[in-house]
Design a protein around this motif. Structure first.
Motif, PDB file in Angstrom:
ATOM      1  N   GLU A 154       1.101  -1.181   0.088  1.00 60.19           N
ATOM      2  CA  GLU A 154      -0.080   0.070  -0.109  1.00 60.19           C
ATOM      3  C   GLU A 154       0.851   1.174  -0.063  1.00 60.19           C
ATOM      4  OE1 GLU A 154      -3.651   0.028   2.718  1.00 60.19           O
ATOM      5  OE2 GLU A 154      -2.616   1.649   3.342  1.00 60.19           O
ATOM      6  N   ASN A 158      -1.538   3.991   4.504  1.00 56.93           N
ATOM      7  CA  ASN A 158      -2.498   4.432   5.435  1.00 56.93           C
ATOM      8  C   ASN A 158      -2.475   4.110   6.707  1.00 56.93           C
ATOM      9  OD1 ASN A 158      -5.108   5.281   6.696  1.00 56.93           O
ATOM     10  ND2 ASN A 158      -6.379   3.987   5.440  1.00 56.93           N
ATOM     11  N   PHE A 186      -4.600   5.830  -1.979  1.00 58.49           N
ATOM     12  CA  PHE A 186      -4.151   7.126  -1.688  1.00 58.49           C
ATOM     13  C   PHE A 186      -3.504   7.858  -2.702  1.00 58.49           C
ATOM     14  CE2 PHE A 186      -3.531   7.647   3.102  1.00 58.49           C
ATOM     15  CZ  PHE A 186      -4.522   6.976   3.665  1.00 58.49           C
ATOM     16  N   SER A 205      -9.837   1.456  -3.438  1.00 57.58           N
ATOM     17  CA  SER A 205     -11.115   1.789  -2.971  1.00 57.58           C
ATOM     18  C   SER A 205     -11.620   2.956  -3.617  1.00 57.58           C
ATOM     19  CB  SER A 205     -11.130   1.994  -1.396  1.00 57.58           C
ATOM     20  OG  SER A 205     -12.110   2.590  -0.848  1.00 57.58           O
ATOM     21  N   THR A 207     -14.252   4.182  -3.391  1.00 60.47           N
ATOM     22  CA  THR A 207     -15.104   4.920  -2.376  1.00 60.47           C
ATOM     23  C   THR A 207     -14.275   6.556  -2.071  1.00 60.47           C
ATOM     24  OG1 THR A 207     -15.310   2.893  -0.916  1.00 60.47           O
ATOM     25  CG2 THR A 207     -15.868   4.877   0.025  1.00 60.47           C
ATOM     26  N   GLY A 218     -17.066   1.411  -2.950  1.00 57.10           N
ATOM     27  CA  GLY A 218     -16.912   0.328  -4.131  1.00 57.10           C
ATOM     28  C   GLY A 218     -15.290   0.216  -4.044  1.00 57.10           C
ATOM     29  N   VAL A 335     -14.466   8.898   9.310  1.00 51.63           N
ATOM     30  CA  VAL A 335     -13.474   8.117   8.781  1.00 51.63           C
ATOM     31  C   VAL A 335     -13.844   8.151   7.255  1.00 51.63           C
ATOM     32  CG1 VAL A 335     -13.138   6.370  10.344  1.00 51.63           C
ATOM     33  CG2 VAL A 335     -14.991   6.012   8.596  1.00 51.63           C
ATOM     34  N   SER A 336     -13.035   7.450   6.297  1.00 53.23           N
ATOM     35  CA  SER A 336     -13.006   7.813   4.797  1.00 53.23           C
ATOM     36  C   SER A 336     -12.135   8.797   4.453  1.00 53.23           C
ATOM     37  CB  SER A 336     -14.285   7.824   4.062  1.00 53.23           C
ATOM     38  OG  SER A 336     -14.178   7.286   2.968  1.00 53.23           O
TER      39      SER A 336
HETATM   40  N1  LCS Z   1      -7.520   0.187   0.773  1.00 55.32           N
HETATM   41  C1  LCS Z   1      -7.331   1.617   1.587  1.00 55.32           C
HETATM   42  C2  LCS Z   1      -6.134   2.074   1.250  1.00 55.32           C
HETATM   43  C3  LCS Z   1      -8.381   2.095   2.318  1.00 55.32           C
HETATM   44  O1  LCS Z   1      -8.003   3.210   2.819  1.00 55.32           O
HETATM   45  C4  LCS Z   1      -9.522   1.530   2.399  1.00 55.32           C
HETATM   46  C5  LCS Z   1     -10.731   2.083   3.118  1.00 55.32           C
HETATM   47  C6  LCS Z   1      -9.541   0.097   1.746  1.00 55.32           C
HETATM   48  C7  LCS Z   1      -8.703  -0.130   1.088  1.00 55.32           C
HETATM   49  C8  LCS Z   1     -11.049  -0.500   1.828  1.00 55.32           C
HETATM   50  O2  LCS Z   1     -12.101   0.215   0.965  1.00 55.32           O
HETATM   51  P1  LCS Z   1     -13.477   0.362   1.201  1.00 55.32           P
HETATM   52  O3  LCS Z   1     -14.085  -1.154   1.431  1.00 55.32           O
HETATM   53  O4  LCS Z   1     -13.641   1.002   2.286  1.00 55.32           O
HETATM   54  O5  LCS Z   1     -14.039   0.775   0.070  1.00 55.32           O
HETATM   55  N2  LCS Z   1     -10.278   3.067   3.952  1.00 55.32           N
HETATM   56  C9  LCS Z   1     -10.940   3.578   5.102  1.00 55.32           C
HETATM   57  C10 LCS Z   1     -10.493   4.685   5.955  1.00 55.32           C
HETATM   58  O6  LCS Z   1      -9.256   4.966   5.875  1.00 55.32           O
HETATM   59  N3  LCS Z   1     -11.445   5.100   6.494  1.00 55.32           N
HETATM   60  O7  LCS Z   1     -12.766   4.612   6.187  1.00 55.32           O
HETATM   61  C11 LCS Z   1     -12.374   3.558   5.283  1.00 55.32           C
END
Ligand code: LCS
Length: 416
Positions: A154, A158, A186, A205, A207, A218, A335-336
């Motif tokens: 990664e 994070n 990121f 992600s 999202t 997603g 978060v997110s």
């Molecule tokens: N990879 C990374 C680097 C992430 O930060 C997250 C979610 C995911 C994968 C997973 O993705 P998701 O299933 O949520 O779409 N990170 C989050 C965070 O740092 N805060 O809330 C969710």
């Protein structure tokens, strides 16, 4: 339209879109679970893979395909696989590329559930894993074993913001016959293209930056080579980790403005990081755009910009961070990340609570670390908000903001 020769902002607008009979400028939402076959032979040909087309939405759908094709082109891969969430993408990758007895090496400060899913669930099926600081190439080399099948990186990570040299670790992993997967969430494809740097698979992600509006969850995976793409797609289809057409439509809409969102947010992030460095209440700032960041030079080479994620620590440790998070008014405590709105959160008790305190320490972040995802608000408002929050936090508890009190830390693991 063939968009291969176009610049990235033009690709963001046009890649993946296929004109339909109506001339719709945007890809419509094909809100259907199943697709009619012209006749029995047509159905059989689709199932046999002899003809391209759509069968059933878990397997494929035109709205989802438009997003998959677009991100595959942005990442310079052979094909994309959209998933229900970022975790759906990660689960699909583990499922497709590992088996009982296989070993995975990963970034120690990886997103909490990416590690939890492996250590708590895939471990039950005999998959082994090890977590190292992948920004240190020697640690990666030492961790690889004969049964290591996957190097899962990664970068930036994070929430520690460590940067891994994708080119170097890919060369080492490939020499050991091991595949390389990069979580590019990121950076987004606007700032970093891991497949161009040697990785075999990239995931997001969506999202976060790709959708960018905090209204969709997603994920997406892009593979460099067809055989790996096929393994990944089979795992996604069989496990039912598919995206939904409505989700895909919203992500396609968000994706178009990725470039202008990232450019603006990272400009503000640089200003905020420099400002934070000068505040007496702030003991450390981790932003890859700062010369003080240990992998600043690598980030400059590997990425097209420094993004908009900042982590920082207060002199008051955990308690100082808590007081600050309770006082922000323009930023939202949630978060997110990667959206148009600025978010602030506490990794140790929120996103990374599922990792043990020892492992969090080994991964390189304290309980006092605060994560700040810069949005596209006016930067003056964000800085004024942080200043008033620091002042209010000091007024509320002047002595506590100067102590590193972690005694009240909640260790209860959460689901995010
Ligand atoms: N990879 C990374 C680097 C992430 O930060 C997250 C979610 C995911 C994968 C997973 O993705 P998701 O299933 O949520 O779409 N990170 C989050 C965070 O740092 N805060 O809330 C969710």
């Amino acid at each position: 339209m063939d968009t291969k020769h176009l610049g990235i902002n033009s690709k963001l607008i046009h890649a993946g879109h296929k004109a339909d009979a109506t001339g719709s400028v945007n890809t419509p939402i094909y809100q259907t679970s199943t697709f009619a076959f012209r006749n029995a032979a047509h159905g059989a040909a689709l199932f046999a893979g002899e003809e391209d087309g759509f069968i059933y939405t878990r397997i494929g759908n035109p709205t989802i395909r438009a997003l998959e094709d677009s991100v595959a082109e942005l990442e310079n891969g052979c094909g994309g696989i959209a998933t229900s969430s970022g975790m759906g993408a990660i689960c699909t990758v583990y499922l497709a590329l590992l088996e009982a007895g296989a070993h995975m090496v990963s970034t120690a400060s990886v997103y909490g559930p990416s590690r939890g899913l492996m250590e708590k669930d895939f471990a039950r099926f005999g998959v082994q894993s090890m977590y190292v600081d992948t920004s240190d190439v020697t640690q990666v080399e030492k961790a690889l074993r004969p049964n290591t099948k996957l190097l899962y990186v990664e970068t930036p990570s994070n929430p520690t913001m460590q940067v891994t040299d994708i080119d170097q670790v890919s060369a080492i992993a490939h020499a050991h016959g091991c595949l390389v997967v990069v979580d590019n969430t990121f950076a987004s494809p606007y700032l970093q293209q891991p497949l161009e740097l040697g990785a075999d698979v990239v995931l997001h992600s969506v999202t976060k930056f790709i959708n960018g509006h905090a209204d969709v969850v997603g994920g997406i995976i892009v593979a460099k080579e067809t055989d790996i793409y096929k393994r990944l797609r089979k795992a996604m289809v069989n496990s039912g980790c598919n995206m939904d057409p409505h989700q895909a439509f919203l992500v396609l809409r968000g994706l178009k403005t990725l470039g202008i969102r990232v450019e603006r947010a990272q400009r503000s992030a640089m200003e905020i990081a420099r400002w934070l460095e000068k505040q007496p209440e702030v003991s450390a700032v981790r932003y890859i755009g700062l010369e003080s960041h240990p992998q600043h030079e690598l980030a400059k080479r590997q990425m097209k910009g420094f993004g908009s994620m900042i982590s920082f620590e207060l002199e008051g440790g955990l308690e100082g961070g808590r007081l600050l998070m309770n006082q922000v008014r323009v930023a939202t405590l949630a978060v997110s990340l990667g959206g148009v709105e600025t978010l602030i959160e506490h990794p140790a008790s929120m996103t990374h609570a599922s990792i043990s305190p020892e492992d969090r320490h080994l991964a390189g972040f304290s309980d006092g670390l605060v994560r700040y995802s810069v949005g596209i608000e006016d930067v003056e408002d964000l800085i004024a908000d942080l200043r008033q929050a620091l002042d209010a936090a000091s007024a509320e508890s002047p002595q506590r903001t100067r102590n590193s009190d972690t005694s009240t830390m909640v260790e209860e693991p959460t689901l995010v």
